[in-house]
Scaffold this motif. Structure first.
Motif, short mmCIF file in Angstrom:
data_model
loop_
_atom_site.label_atom_id
_atom_site.label_comp_id
_atom_site.label_asym_id
_atom_site.label_seq_id
_atom_site.Cartn_x
_atom_site.Cartn_y
_atom_site.Cartn_z
N HIS A 251 0.83 -1.20 0.00
CA HIS A 251 0.00 0.00 0.00
C HIS A 251 0.87 1.26 0.00
N ASP A 252 1.82 1.31 0.94
CA ASP A 252 2.67 2.50 1.03
C ASP A 252 3.56 2.65 -0.19
N LEU A 253 4.08 1.54 -0.69
CA LEU A 253 4.99 1.60 -1.83
C LEU A 253 4.26 2.12 -3.07
N ARG A 254 3.00 1.71 -3.24
CA ARG A 254 2.22 2.17 -4.38
C ARG A 254 2.03 3.68 -4.33
N ASN A 255 1.73 4.19 -3.10
CA ASN A 255 1.51 5.63 -2.97
C ASN A 255 2.81 6.42 -3.16
N VAL A 256 3.90 5.90 -2.60
CA VAL A 256 5.16 6.60 -2.75
C VAL A 256 5.60 6.64 -4.21
N LEU A 257 5.49 5.51 -4.87
CA LEU A 257 5.91 5.48 -6.27
C LEU A 257 4.97 6.29 -7.16
N THR A 258 3.71 6.40 -6.78
CA THR A 258 2.79 7.26 -7.53
C THR A 258 3.24 8.71 -7.47
N THR A 259 3.63 9.12 -6.25
CA THR A 259 4.15 10.48 -6.11
C THR A 259 5.41 10.67 -6.96
N ALA A 260 6.30 9.68 -6.91
CA ALA A 260 7.52 9.78 -7.71
C ALA A 260 7.20 9.84 -9.21
N GLN A 261 6.18 9.10 -9.62
CA GLN A 261 5.80 9.11 -11.04
C GLN A 261 5.26 10.47 -11.44
N LEU A 262 4.50 11.09 -10.58
CA LEU A 262 3.97 12.42 -10.88
C LEU A 262 5.11 13.43 -11.04
N PHE A 263 6.08 13.36 -10.13
CA PHE A 263 7.24 14.24 -10.28
C PHE A 263 7.97 13.98 -11.60
N ALA A 264 8.13 12.71 -11.89
CA ALA A 264 8.85 12.37 -13.14
C ALA A 264 8.09 12.85 -14.36
N ASP A 265 6.76 12.70 -14.37
CA ASP A 265 5.96 13.18 -15.51
C ASP A 265 6.09 14.69 -15.66
N GLY A 284 13.96 12.02 -3.19
CA GLY A 284 13.48 11.67 -1.86
C GLY A 284 12.38 10.63 -1.90
N SER A 285 11.45 10.77 -2.85
CA SER A 285 10.36 9.79 -2.96
C SER A 285 10.90 8.42 -3.32
N ILE A 286 11.83 8.38 -4.26
CA ILE A 286 12.40 7.09 -4.65
C ILE A 286 13.19 6.48 -3.50
N SER A 287 13.88 7.32 -2.73
CA SER A 287 14.63 6.81 -1.58
C SER A 287 13.70 6.19 -0.55
N ALA A 319 5.81 20.07 5.00
CA ALA A 319 5.87 20.70 3.67
C ALA A 319 6.09 19.65 2.58
N ASP A 320 6.98 18.67 2.83
CA ASP A 320 7.21 17.61 1.85
C ASP A 320 5.94 16.81 1.60
N VAL A 321 5.23 16.48 2.67
CA VAL A 321 3.99 15.71 2.52
C VAL A 321 2.97 16.49 1.71
N LEU A 322 2.78 17.75 2.03
CA LEU A 322 1.75 18.54 1.35
C LEU A 322 2.13 18.82 -0.10
N ASP A 323 3.42 18.99 -0.39
CA ASP A 323 3.83 19.20 -1.77
C ASP A 323 3.47 17.99 -2.63
N GLY A 324 3.72 16.82 -2.11
CA GLY A 324 3.37 15.62 -2.87
C GLY A 324 1.88 15.49 -3.09
N GLU A 325 1.10 15.83 -2.07
CA GLU A 325 -0.35 15.69 -2.21
C GLU A 325 -0.94 16.78 -3.10
N ARG A 326 -0.31 17.95 -3.17
CA ARG A 326 -0.79 18.98 -4.11
C ARG A 326 -0.67 18.49 -5.55
N LEU A 327 0.43 17.85 -5.84
CA LEU A 327 0.58 17.30 -7.19
C LEU A 327 -0.44 16.20 -7.45
N ALA A 328 -0.66 15.35 -6.44
CA ALA A 328 -1.62 14.26 -6.61
C ALA A 328 -3.04 14.80 -6.77
N ALA A 329 -3.34 15.94 -6.14
CA ALA A 329 -4.70 16.49 -6.24
C ALA A 329 -5.00 16.98 -7.65
#
Length: 464
Positions: A251-265, A284-287, A319-329
């Motif tokens: 579950h966590d890995l899917r969410n983390v990698l989703t965030t990383a994918q959004l950054f990569a896109d 950081g997300s990939i780490s 701030a890191d958490v919210l930045d990732g969720e802003r992109l996901a939103a």
């Protein structure tokens, strides 16, 4: 008391000792009767010596001699001649005759029973041999009532003494049984109950210590069984935990990698100079994904490692958490707000705390994703003397009834899109810090989760 092993042993001991005393009671009373009658023969012989010394004695002296001897008359056989030495009126016929010259044990016991069971003032005759070769035979008649009274008194004293001996013996045996049997058995029972309360705790396995061979054998067998059962339970628990951990990590890995994918896109589709700023977040997300994978491998070998406590700047982490969720939103009308005091630091594992906040914020975003009017997600923090307090709030529709009933239970998702593991993971991680995650309120006005992390190491140790 009476239904315990020592209590029943006490009763049985008293009963058996009393039974033994009863078995020797009749022979003892028979022996007492023989000694009593022999003493009367001796007295009668001594009284008759006065007559032998002086053929002419007064009637008053003769009566006194008979009363002292406690007989009615005395007959001596000397030199093959039968002589009535002393005499007085006999109140009745002779009821029984006791020959003490060569009595058998059965004769003595039968005579004792006859005397004890007789009633009234009977006259008995006693025959025996004079002492110190004072003749061939001596015969007396005497009342049976004093003999029976003496035998009853002797019997009562024997019974009383037997009762005292029985009680004392039983009490000593009672103490011995409690010391050498009951206490070790109770120790085994307490060890079994303690082990049953937490069979996975190896410290509760019994250590054989009984001095009795049979009890020590039982303790050794119990120790072997508990050791094998604890190993089996640990293996079974480890497999269950590993299965749950795989689901949580997935579950966590899917969410983390989703965030990383959004950054990569975003990086691939844009020539914006902001790429330089977003690149570290991608790393950081990939780490974090790599760290989760490593934790999964470690969990498969042993217990999940405890949190690595360091000082964490909470504002940067939020701030890191919210930045990732802003992109996901994406294009959703969802705003993010943070109210964390500048410079506030707390003692926590940064990776685990990121996962907790990420799960809570993500759940709030997903709950408001389908609303046209949007909403706001906020993260705030403050502290007391004992705790750091972090709150995650949203203005969403609130948790449905089913989610409230199964809050923090795995695989009980509030929506069909989730797996129902987010809150479970968050609660486990917070508990690993010795803290507490709770639902403050939920409803049409929104939802609020509160996380309390202790400032004291003592509370963390107690939680572990």
């Amino acid at each position: 008391m009476l239904n315990t092993l020592s209590g029943r042993f006490l009763i049985l001991t008293v009963g058996f000792v009393m039974l033994a005393e009863v078995m020797i009671f009749i022979p003892s009373v028979a022996r007492f009767q023989q000694d009593y009658l022999l003493s009367r023969l001796e007295r009668a012989q001594i009284a008759s010596l006065a007559l032998l010394a002086d053929d002419m004695i007064s009637p008053e002296l003769e009566v006194e001699l008979l009363e002292n001897a406690e007989v009615y008359n005395v007959v001596l056989v000397r030199d093959e001649a039968r002589q009535l030495a002393l005499s007085s009126p006999i109140p009745g016929p002779i009821a029984e005759t006791y020959d003490l010259r060569d009595p058998t044990a059965l004769d003595l016991i039968g005579g004792a029973l006859t005397t004890l069971t007789s009633t009234g003032e009977n006259v008995i005759r006693v025959i025996g041999r004079p002492v110190r070769e004072g003749g061939q035979l001596i015969e007396v008649t005497m009342p049976s009532a004093p003999l029976r009274a003496a035998m009853v008194d002797y019997g009562l004293r024997i019974l009383l003494l037997s009762a005292v001996i029985s009680v004392v013996t039983a009490f000593l045996l009672f103490l011995a049984v409690r010391r050498f049997l009951v206490r070790p058995i109770r120790g085994v029972v307490d060890a079994m109950q303690s082990y049953a309360a937490a069979p996975e705790d190896a410290r509760r396995i019994i250590e054989p210590s009984a001095g009795v061979l049979e009890l020590r054998t039982a303790e050794t067998a119990l120790q072997t069984m508990q050791t094998q059962l604890t190993s089996a339970l640990r293996q079974k628990e480890r497999l269950a935990q590993l299965g749950g951990a795989v689901a949580k990590i997935s579950h966590d890995l899917r969410n983390v990698l989703t965030t990383a994918q959004l950054f990569a896109d975003r990086i691939e589709a844009s020539s914006d100079p902001g790429v330089t700023r977003m690149a570290p977040k991608l790393v950081g997300s990939i780490s974090r994904a790599i760290s989760i994978c490593e934790s999964t491998l470690a969990f498969g070998k042993a217990e999940e490692p405890p949190p690595q406590l360091t000082r964490v700047m909470l504002a940067d982490l939020v701030a890191d958490v919210l930045d990732g969720e802003r992109l996901a939103a994406g294009e959703a009308e969802i705003s993010f707000a943070e109210d964390v005091p500048t410079g506030m630091s707390l003692r926590a594992d940064p990776e685990q705390l990121y996962r907790v906040l990420g799960n809570l914020v993500r759940n709030a975003r997903q709950a408001m994703a389908g609303r046209t009017e949007g909403g706001e997600i906020g993260v705030s923090a403050d502290e007391t003397e004992a705790d750091w307090i972090i709150r995650v709030t949203d203005t969403g529709p609130g948790l449905p009834e089913r989610a409230r009933q199964h809050l923090f239970q795995p695989f009980q998702a509030a929506s069909k899109r989730g797996t129902g593991l987010g809150l479970t993971i968050a609660q486990d991680l917070v508990r690993g810090h010795g803290g507490e995650l709770s639902l403050v309120y939920t409803g049409p006005e929104g939802t609020c989760f509160e996380m309390r992390l202790p400032k004291t190491i003592v509370r963390l140790d107690a939680a572990e």
